[in-house]
Scaffold this motif. Structure first.
Motif, mmCIF file in Angstrom:
data_model
loop_
_atom_site.group_PDB
_atom_site.id
_atom_site.type_symbol
_atom_site.label_atom_id
_atom_site.label_comp_id
_atom_site.label_asym_id
_atom_site.label_seq_id
_atom_site.Cartn_x
_atom_site.Cartn_y
_atom_site.Cartn_z
ATOM 1 N N THR A 40 8.339 20.116 24.208
ATOM 2 C CA THR A 40 9.298 21.150 23.855
ATOM 3 C C THR A 40 9.693 20.957 22.407
ATOM 4 N N SER A 41 10.169 22.033 21.789
ATOM 5 C CA SER A 41 10.511 21.973 20.374
ATOM 6 C C SER A 41 11.994 21.746 20.148
ATOM 7 N N VAL A 42 12.765 21.599 21.227
ATOM 8 C CA VAL A 42 14.219 21.479 21.106
ATOM 9 C C VAL A 42 14.671 20.133 21.628
ATOM 10 N N PRO A 43 15.493 19.379 20.881
ATOM 11 C CA PRO A 43 15.978 18.087 21.361
ATOM 12 C C PRO A 43 16.730 18.239 22.666
ATOM 13 N N GLY A 44 16.527 17.298 23.580
ATOM 14 C CA GLY A 44 17.283 17.296 24.823
ATOM 15 C C GLY A 44 16.538 17.921 25.979
ATOM 16 N N ALA A 45 15.554 18.798 25.714
ATOM 17 C CA ALA A 45 14.800 19.418 26.787
ATOM 18 C C ALA A 45 13.603 18.549 27.121
ATOM 19 N N ALA A 46 13.882 17.324 27.543
ATOM 20 C CA ALA A 46 12.812 16.384 27.867
ATOM 21 C C ALA A 46 12.130 16.784 29.164
ATOM 22 N N ALA A 136 22.993 5.243 9.700
ATOM 23 C CA ALA A 136 24.392 5.572 9.968
ATOM 24 C C ALA A 136 24.997 6.548 8.966
ATOM 25 N N ASP A 137 24.430 6.651 7.776
ATOM 26 C CA ASP A 137 25.010 7.557 6.783
ATOM 27 C C ASP A 137 24.909 9.004 7.253
ATOM 28 N N PRO A 138 25.961 9.808 7.045
ATOM 29 C CA PRO A 138 25.922 11.221 7.454
ATOM 30 C C PRO A 138 24.788 11.954 6.747
ATOM 31 N N PRO A 139 24.136 12.876 7.417
ATOM 32 C CA PRO A 139 23.049 13.631 6.776
ATOM 33 C C PRO A 139 23.590 14.527 5.667
ATOM 34 N N ALA A 140 22.792 14.731 4.648
ATOM 35 C CA ALA A 140 23.223 15.523 3.491
ATOM 36 C C ALA A 140 22.972 17.005 3.714
ATOM 37 N N TYR A 141 23.447 17.496 4.845
ATOM 38 C CA TYR A 141 23.252 18.896 5.200
ATOM 39 C C TYR A 141 24.551 19.432 5.809
ATOM 40 N N PRO A 142 24.727 20.739 5.902
ATOM 41 C CA PRO A 142 25.957 21.299 6.482
ATOM 42 C C PRO A 142 26.231 20.766 7.886
ATOM 43 N N ALA A 146 24.596 18.848 12.308
ATOM 44 C CA ALA A 146 24.898 17.484 12.748
ATOM 45 C C ALA A 146 24.366 17.153 14.138
ATOM 46 N N PRO A 147 24.460 18.062 15.138
ATOM 47 C CA PRO A 147 23.938 17.702 16.461
ATOM 48 C C PRO A 147 22.464 17.333 16.467
ATOM 49 N N TRP A 148 21.712 17.773 15.468
ATOM 50 C CA TRP A 148 20.281 17.491 15.417
ATOM 51 C C TRP A 148 19.933 16.369 14.447
ATOM 52 N N LEU A 149 20.802 16.103 13.458
ATOM 53 C CA LEU A 149 20.435 15.178 12.389
ATOM 54 C C LEU A 149 21.290 13.915 12.333
ATOM 55 N N ALA A 150 22.537 13.985 12.785
ATOM 56 C CA ALA A 150 23.411 12.816 12.713
ATOM 57 C C ALA A 150 22.997 11.777 13.757
ATOM 58 N N LEU A 151 23.353 10.531 13.513
ATOM 59 C CA LEU A 151 22.896 9.439 14.373
ATOM 60 C C LEU A 151 23.484 9.505 15.780
ATOM 61 N N PRO A 153 24.726 11.925 17.780
ATOM 62 C CA PRO A 153 24.133 12.898 18.709
ATOM 63 C C PRO A 153 22.715 12.549 19.121
ATOM 64 N N ARG A 154 21.938 11.992 18.202
ATOM 65 C CA ARG A 154 20.567 11.623 18.561
ATOM 66 C C ARG A 154 20.545 10.464 19.545
ATOM 67 N N VAL A 155 21.458 9.497 19.359
ATOM 68 C CA VAL A 155 21.550 8.387 20.314
ATOM 69 C C VAL A 155 21.957 8.922 21.683
ATOM 70 N N GLY A 156 22.930 9.842 21.717
ATOM 71 C CA GLY A 156 23.367 10.413 22.991
ATOM 72 C C GLY A 156 22.254 11.126 23.715
ATOM 73 N N THR A 157 21.417 11.842 22.974
ATOM 74 C CA THR A 157 20.309 12.567 23.586
ATOM 75 C C THR A 157 19.245 11.617 24.130
ATOM 76 N N ALA A 158 19.000 10.518 23.420
ATOM 77 C CA ALA A 158 17.927 9.588 23.796
ATOM 78 C C ALA A 158 18.448 8.374 24.552
ATOM 79 N N LEU A 159 19.644 8.473 25.111
ATOM 80 C CA LEU A 159 20.287 7.287 25.693
ATOM 81 C C LEU A 159 19.443 6.635 26.781
#
Length: 312
Positions: A40-46, A136-142, A146-151, A153-159
């Motif tokens: 799948t192309s969307v995070p979380g839809a494993a 851990a540094d915040p992504p340099a994007y709006p 954040a739900p797709w790029l910040a650390l 949320p990614r840890v929560g999705t791949a827990l």
């Protein structure tokens, strides 16, 4: 009678499922696959969540009911919890409660809320682990990304994957799960202390992102008083929070629909708010109640049953 063909899409953040008839009469599902594995192309839809709608559609004559599914997949966490010993009494009681839990993320479930609290505490601990310090540094994007790029949320999705043995060098998953359990046990989000405060729906409320935000006070009040939601990011009823950051539902299915190509009048749909979404209009949020329950509404295309509405 010709065979029916039904197109079903369960969520905007889940893969599209197109059921069709093969020459041998069996249905197939239009999931993109590579090497036998669903992609799948969307995070979380494993794969587990992506395959779940397929199974439910195969087991029910009415595909519309599949949208209501609120059962999550927590096997890795359950195994880790079961192996924990030597816990203080409140933590041991909370562990046993979570192991008895039916894993349904219903809004009125204190067990679901306690699970979410332990999960959030665990995500925060893994995020702070030295092995992930470089990320851990915040992504340099709006902030909307954040739900797709910040650390966190990614840890929560791949827990689930991160808790597997050897997933991250130096990560002691049982120790971190123990610490998260001790943090929640005996606190306000422990059902043994306050079942009302622990309820999943008390914290899991609809708080959609706004392209043109209101003032900060109005935004805060809206988040606190938004409707309670069942479901979670790995349920078919994919009302996603950001574990470790917030339990509010910031993203979810923008539309659910079921198209019956043989009988168009049997088609159904629903959107999170209303048919037009214009604040103050008749159809601002007229579909919200059905969307919350995972229900679908009839698609009416018969001109004799439609009434024209004019603005102004």
């Amino acid at each position: 009678m010709g065979s029916r063909v039904r197109l079903v899409r369960l969520a905007s953040d889940a893969p599209s499922h197109r059921h069709r008839r093969r020459r041998d009469g069996q249905r197939t599902c239009g999931l993109r696959s590579t090497g036998g594995r669903v992609r799948t192309s969307v995070p979380g839809a494993a794969h587990p969540r992506a395959a779940r709608p397929h199974r439910r559609l195969d087991s029910r004559a009415d595909g519309r009911r599949a949208h209501r599914h609120v059962h999550g997949r927590r096997r890795t966490a359950a195994r880790t919890l079961a192996d924990l010993g030597g816990l203080p009494t409140p933590a041991a009681a909370l562990r046993d409660r979570l192991l008895r839990w039916d894993r349904r993320m219903t809004a009125d479930s204190a067990d679901a809320g306690a699970f979410a609290a332990v999960r959030a505490a665990l995500v925060r601990r893994i995020t702070a682990h030295p092995v992930l310090a470089a990320l851990a540094d915040p992504p340099a994007y709006p902030a909307v990304f954040a739900p797709w790029l910040a650390l966190a949320p990614r840890v929560g999705t791949a827990l689930g994957a991160l808790l597997a043995p050897g997933a991250l060098p130096g990560l002691n998953a049982p120790a971190l799960v123990r610490a998260a359990l001790l943090e929640v046990a005996g606190g306000d989000l422990d059902p043994a202390v306050s079942a009302r405060a622990a309820r999943w729906g008390a914290r899991h409320r609809l708080a959609p992102w706004r392209a043109v935000p209101a003032n900060a006070v109005a935004e805060s009040r809206s988040a606190e008083t938004g409707p309670e939601l069942a479901g979670d990011h790995d349920c078919v009823l994919a009302t996603s929070s950001v574990p470790g950051v917030t339990d509010l539902c910031r993203r979810g299915p923008a539309a659910r629909y079921s198209w019956d190509l043989a009988r168009r009048e049997d088609s159904c749909w629903v959107v999170p708010l209303g048919a037009d979404g214009v604040p103050g209009s008749t159809h601002d949020d007229d579909q919200l109640a059905a969307w919350r329950r995972g229900e679908l509404l009839p698609v009416v295309t018969d001109w004799d049953k439609l009434t024209e509405e004019r603005n102004g």
